[in-house]
Design a protein around this motif. Sequence first.
Motif, short mmCIF file in Angstrom:
data_model
loop_
_atom_site.label_atom_id
_atom_site.label_comp_id
_atom_site.label_asym_id
_atom_site.label_seq_id
_atom_site.Cartn_x
_atom_site.Cartn_y
_atom_site.Cartn_z
N HIS A 146 8.43 -2.25 -1.05
CA HIS A 146 7.52 -1.75 -2.09
C HIS A 146 6.24 -2.58 -2.08
N ARG A 147 5.12 -1.91 -1.95
CA ARG A 147 3.80 -2.55 -2.03
C ARG A 147 3.08 -1.99 -3.24
N LYS A 148 2.68 -2.88 -4.14
CA LYS A 148 2.04 -2.46 -5.39
C LYS A 148 0.84 -1.55 -5.14
N THR A 169 9.02 -7.01 -1.75
CA THR A 169 7.90 -6.54 -2.55
C THR A 169 6.84 -7.61 -2.71
N GLU A 184 5.27 -7.85 -5.69
CA GLU A 184 5.15 -8.04 -7.13
C GLU A 184 6.53 -8.29 -7.73
N LEU A 217 9.51 -7.48 -10.08
CA LEU A 217 10.02 -6.25 -10.69
C LEU A 217 11.13 -6.58 -11.66
#
Length: 172
Positions: free
Chosen positions: A113-115, A134, A136, A138
């Motif tokens: 997951h990339r913001k 990721t 960020e 979460l």
Amino acid sequence: MKIIGIAGFSGSGKTTLIEKVIPLLVTGGLRVSLVKHAHHEFDVDQPGKDSWRHRHAGCAEVLITSSRRWALMHELRGAAEPSLQEQLKHLAPCDIVIVEGFKHAEMPKIEVHRKLAGAPLLFPEDPDIVAIATDEHLATELPQIALDDAEGVARFLVRHLGLDRARLGVVR
């Protein structure tokens, strides 16, 4: 043969992460294979080459071989797309198969997951997500690994899949 999925939406960094993790696993003595799911028509052959011409002439399969590699192309000719389990049967024995794509298939998966990609997260709805790579923080109990930490992802894979860590100097 252990299987792990690397799942996420386009632009999340799946391919880049996989490209960094594979050499760590291989250097550690593991035999790694990969299944990549394409969502659109693709061609590994070049128009005009003999194999392309034979395939377009109607061959169901074309096997290209040389002293360095071989590749088998199988035309579905309207048949249903084989499942991931059916495709895995074509692979030679290995320690780990990394699956890129097939994000809805049942297998343990690391979500990427990339913001900035702005895509929704898979983990709230997908019980097969076992960790998230990721950029960020979460709100989840799942393990989170920095998106640029290929060694951390490799260590997680080895530990989660129960692979022989004694052989893996760099990913202990």
